[in-house]
Scaffold this active site. Structure first.
Site, short mmCIF file in Angstrom:
data_model
loop_
_atom_site.label_atom_id
_atom_site.label_comp_id
_atom_site.label_asym_id
_atom_site.label_seq_id
_atom_site.Cartn_x
_atom_site.Cartn_y
_atom_site.Cartn_z
N LYS A 1 47.06 43.85 23.62
CA LYS A 1 47.90 42.74 24.11
C LYS A 1 49.08 42.55 23.16
CE LYS A 1 47.59 37.81 25.35
NZ LYS A 1 46.74 36.61 25.26
N SER B 1 46.18 34.35 29.70
CA SER B 1 47.42 35.04 29.40
C SER B 1 47.28 36.54 29.17
CB SER B 1 48.05 34.41 28.15
OG SER B 1 47.19 34.60 27.03
N SER C 1 41.96 32.87 27.86
CA SER C 1 42.92 33.93 28.14
C SER C 1 42.34 35.34 28.19
CB SER C 1 44.06 33.90 27.12
OG SER C 1 44.96 32.88 27.46
#
Lengths: 500, 486
Positions: B76, B151, B175
């Site tokens: 990420k 996210s 997330s």
């Protein structure tokens, strides 16, 4: 109408640890080091970096806090102090707020009225900011510390992060000071303390110790405090004393004229010898302190505190008190020695290594030796003549082997060459001449050479004997025992007088 | 499309090379990521070089001790990798190349993993749909008109789409778990303090943890076992023995002795009925496998949302203060220094980030601190205590991950509060610091994956893995793959 100033101090002390407060960067001299050479992603505030507490900084802080008689919080909390400025890379400074490292200490200062206790409110750990240099449109550069705002003439500003993240100790007093002299006395004690503890050089000019007084003035007898003004940029003890005195006068003048003092931060202008307004109350920040989530609470065990306490050296005020009590030194003399630990240690070592007595040792250490040190830019810690060697020199004088004048010459030699006093005296044949027959013949010779002076002496001008004494000493190459020469000269002059 | 353990086995047996595996991943990404947009940065050349290096190492002694040798992984884009751009999905870090590598990434690299690139994220991990990325949204591989969750939507989608067998994400309020649920993959949020945050660009520092996505609990456990552990660079990592999860390969282990608590506060009105049904069915399945199921209560659950949005935003307001255009990232020029700050931050941060910075600044302001941030901390303690009490009665808590399955892109565009409600079942684990594991337990009528969440005691990820693994041995939901219409 009489007025009373009420003053409290905030002192920031940069701790000269191996590495910075929260990263492995070295602590460098922020005045001389090339800008941005002691910087890593952590102290430059790169995203993703995290702080880790430097245990040595905590240890240094504990030394100071314990020496000041504070109560150590077994658990203290780091907090974020939020504000924007280009010299704080994270947009917040890691400090301590609600639960600082230590509370409630005290320090005793000497004032004209006697001893006075200054209460320490708190001692906490934090990190220093970087340094900004504002370059004016005309090319002039000016360094400003902390939050001083760029002026409208500023063309651009340079950021140096060498100092960002250097461990800082903040020591806050209660508003216990009533004069500029008291403020100075406290600052000198604190400087001596941090130097004793190896925390810091105490160099105000370099900004490693920064003293910020909060001053208010009220009518004598009133209990409510007046409006408070903070002074910054006090880069020497002289500036400190003058800046505080200036503000006191300024406040009194305003109050006398029926005005009100504005709450603000002022800076001391060394050239104008006056303060100037830096920031008004309206510009004051809301720092939005909250506990630093990246650092767990700082835990100081009882064992750690005990170890620090046991390893504290004898403190400046303890040495001072002892020198007054044990050696009968005057207060000024005792503080003169005690404020420099190495001077105090040197004095005491020299005293104990011989039998010359307090007055002689004090006179030589703080007289002849100190001038040699000053002239060569050295300190007691780097003195080429050890205390034991100095004591040996003083012994030669006490035993009458050399006279005082020769002693000074020999000390100079020792300082230069590092040789012992005995070696220099032997090498150069400087042993004092006390042989009565030899000195008697020297005196007779001198009197024979100067019949006119002898005549004036006889005519009643007795001061000529001093001049004649000098002539004899010169003949002896300075090595003659002055007491013996003086006695022999007086004797011969009297004899000659009698025979006439 | 290989799972991580399948890839490991084939690599170890020499049936495929790492170069072949990485090339296949890159080809699939080239074919499909135009539609999905899981990646913000792809290091194809670097990955192939690493693959060749891994193939060489495989023949050495050192290679034998590298559990992820030759396995492609995605990261990420809020985790730093030295020399690789790190945007955090924000314009304010456009062009920023970090000078150091996150500890968790370093651990993966040391274990032989191959970094394919950086995946899309809501800007600074603030969001539940990956639509808040300044570089455009990621699409859900199960339905390209829908959000992958967020996210960490880029990492979840990358695993679901078969681009990589595993990917790292981060979880501040759900997330990892929520996008895992939306994308039908397994996602772990470890205990706070279990894995290093050094190199994780902070959003809510007391809540952020690095998590992992994979096709199964067994796969996720392999990666987690590599990257967890105390880090001297992160003072909030705890001094506990590193987790090394070893799962039974035989499907015979009984769940007898494991007590599952079903919290009534997580089965409420507003939960999509298919979600509740699938989760209850999965719990029933675990009971059949030997687990002891009972109802429990986490009474302060309803306060988790406001508490989270005070604490996370307060911390974020400070964490994001460093982005001022002075030291890195783009700088918008201005008349004065303040002008530079205002313009840079005003123009380069997106709406949601600015909204949260303002919320957090307000919550910490003089005169409001006690009522907002201070009060939130007190309630956070109550939420933590809820879990402590429940874990005296049971070993794990089972509940839905999110109230619904994946929602259409743009569904919450004009209603941030509705978006915040997506996280109501995931926020409590972050506030309490306990681990949570999300994994697929069914599909709704639209063919979208449904996820279930297990939460456990601090540092007891092992029990979560054991339970999910046994469930996955007995079911096939986790094996379902999306058909991606390009």
């Amino acid at each position: 109408m009489t007025y009373e100033p009420v003053i409290g101090l905030e002192v920031h002390i940069e701790m000269q640890t191996q590495s910075k407060m929260f990263c492995a960067c070295p602590v460098v001299d922020s005045v001389s080091a090339e800008p941005n050479t002691a910087v890593c992603p952590i102290c430059a505030g790169h995203p993703g970096t995290l702080p880790v507490v430097n245990a040595q900084a905590v240890e240094y802080a504990l030394r100071v806090a314990i020496a000041l008689g504070c109560t150590i919080n077994p658990v203290s909390i780091f907090a974020r102090k939020n504000y924007f400025y280009p010299d704080i890379p994270k947009g917040y400074q890691i400090s301590q707020y609600e639960q600082p490292l230590a509370l409630n200490g005290k320090i005793t200062i000497e004032t004209a009225q006697g001893e006075k206790v200054i209460r320490i409110r708190r001692v906490h750990l934090e990190e220093d900011t970087g340094k900004l240099t504002h370059v004016e449109a005309n090319g002039e550069a000016e360094e400003r510390r902390n939050e001083a705002t760029a002026s409208s003439q500023t063309a651009y500003s340079l950021v140096d992060l060498n100092r960002a993240g250097v461990p800082l100790l903040e020591i806050v007093t209660e508003p216990d000071f009533r004069s500029a002299e008291e403020v100075r006395a406290y600052a000198e004690q604190l400087r001596a303390l941090v130097r004793y503890l190896g925390v810091n050089s105490g160099d105000l000019e370099k900004g490693v110790m920064r003293i910020e007084p909060n001053i208010s003035v009220r009518r004598m007898g009133e209990s409510a405090l007046g409006t408070k003004v903070e002074i910054k940029n006090l880069n020497s003890f002289r500036a400190l004393e003058r800046g505080v005195a200036y503000e006191i006068k300024r406040h009194i003048a305003i109050l006398e004229a029926g005005g009100t003092v504005a709450q603000e931060t002022v800076g001391w202008d060394e050239t104008r010898q006056a303060t100037f307004s830096q920031r008004s109350k309206e510009d004051a920040h809301d720092y939005r302190y909250f506990p630093e989530p990246d650092l767990p609470p700082l835990v100081v065990s009882q064992a750690w505190m005990n170890r620090v306490r046991e390893n504290l050296p004898e403190l400046p005020w303890q040495i001072y008190r002892r020198f007054v009590d044990e050696y009968g030194l005057s207060r000024a003399e005792a503080w003169g020695l005690a404020q420099e630990r190495m001077a105090a240690l040197y004095f005491e070592a020299a005293l104990k290594a011989g039998s010359s007595g307090v007055r002689t040792v004090y006179a030589w250490v703080m007289g002849e030796l100190l001038s040699l040190l000053n002239a060569s830019g050295k300190g007691f810690e780097t003195c080429p003549v050890s205390a034991i060697e100095l004591a040996a020199l003083l012994e030669l004088m006490r035993a009458g082997k050399i006279n005082q004048q020769t002693g000074k010459t020999v000390l100079g030699e020792m300082f230069e060459s590092g040789k012992s006093a005995a070696a220099i005296v032997a090498e150069k044949g400087l042993t004092q001449v006390s042989d009565a027959d030899f000195l008697s013949s020297l005196v007779a010779e001198t009197l024979a050479e100067h019949p006119n002076e002898v005549a004036s002496y006889r005519a009643g001008k007795v001061t000529v004997s001093n001049w004649l004494f000098g002539q004899v000493m010169r003949k002896a190459g300075g090595r003659a025992n002055p007491q013996v020469v003086r006695a022999e000269l007086e004797r011969q002059l009297r004899i000659e007088q009698n025979t006439n | 499309m290989l799972s991580l353990t399948q890839a490991q086995t084939l690599l170890q047996r020499g049936e495929i090379s790492s170069r072949e595996l990485v090339s296949a991943c890159l080809e699939r990404i080239a074919a499909l990521d135009g539609a999905i947009h899981a990646f913000l940065y792809l290091d194809a050349d670097g990955a192939l070089k690493q693959a060749d290096e891994a193939d060489r190492k495989r023949k050495t002694v050192a290679g034998e001790h590298m559990p992820l040798l030759g396995v492609p992984i995605a990261i990420k884009d809020v985790l730093t990798v030295e020399g690789m751009p790190c945007t955090c999905g924000s314009k304010i870090l456009e062009g920023y190349i970090p000078p150091f590598t996150a500890t968790v990434v370093k651990k993966l690299q040391d274990a032989g993993a191959i970094l394919l690139g950086k995946t899309n994220t809501d800007e600074f991990a603030m969001g539940s749909s990956t639509e808040n990325s300044a570089y455009g949204p990621t699409r859900n591989p199960w339905d390209l008109s829908r959000a992958p969750g967020g996210s960490s939507g880029g990492s979840a989608a990358a695993v679901a789409a078969g681009f990589v067998p595993a990917a790292l994400g981060t979880d501040t309020g759900g997330s990892v778990r929520q996008p895992a649920s939306f994308c039908g993959v397994t996602g772990l949020k470890p205990t706070y303090g279990r894995a290093s945050r050094y190199g994780l660009v902070a959003y809510g520092s007391s809540l952020d943890v690095v998590g992992v996505f994979a096709h199964s609990a067994a796969d996720a456990a392999v990666v987690f076992s590599v990257y967890n552990g105390r880090d001297p660079l992160d003072a909030t990592t705890q001094d506990v023995p590193d987790a090394n999860i070893v799962l039974e390969t035989e499907a015979s282990a009984s769940l007898e002795g494991i007590r599952i608590g079903v919290p009534k506060e997580y089965f409420i009105a507003g939960v999509q009925s298919e979600v509740e049904e699938a989760v209850r069915a999965a719990i029933q399945k675990m009971a059949e496998l030997g687990a002891d199921v009972r109802e429990v209560s986490l009474p302060h659950t309803e306060y988790a949302l406001p508490v989270y949005y005070l604490i996370a935003t307060a911390e974020a307001s400070a964490n994001l203060a460093r982005f001022d255009g002075v030291r890195y990232g783009p700088r918008v020029s201005g008349e004065t220094m303040w002008d530079v700050f205002y313009k840079t931050r005003g123009e380069k941060f997106g709406d949601e980030v600015r909204r949260r910075i303002m919320l957090g600044t307000y919550a910490l302001s003089a005169g409001y601190y006690d009522a907002f941030y201070g009060q939130a901390q007190k309630v956070r303690t109550l939420i933590r205590r809820d879990f402590e009490q429940v874990f005296e009665q049971v070993d794990v808590v089972a509940c839905p991950v999110a109230p619904t399955t994946a929602f259409p892109l743009g569904a919450h565009r004009n209603d941030p509060l509705a978006m915040y409600l997506e996280d109501i079942f995931t926020l409590p684990a972050n506030l309490a610091g306990v681990p949570g594991l999300a994994f697929p337990v069914g599909f709704d009528a639209a063919g979208l994956p449904i996820g279930m969440q297990l939460m456990g005691r601090h540092f007891d990820e092992a029990t979560l893995f054991r339970l999910a693994h046994r469930y996955q041995q007995a079911t096939e939901w986790h094996l379902a793959k999306p058909t991606i219409d390009n």
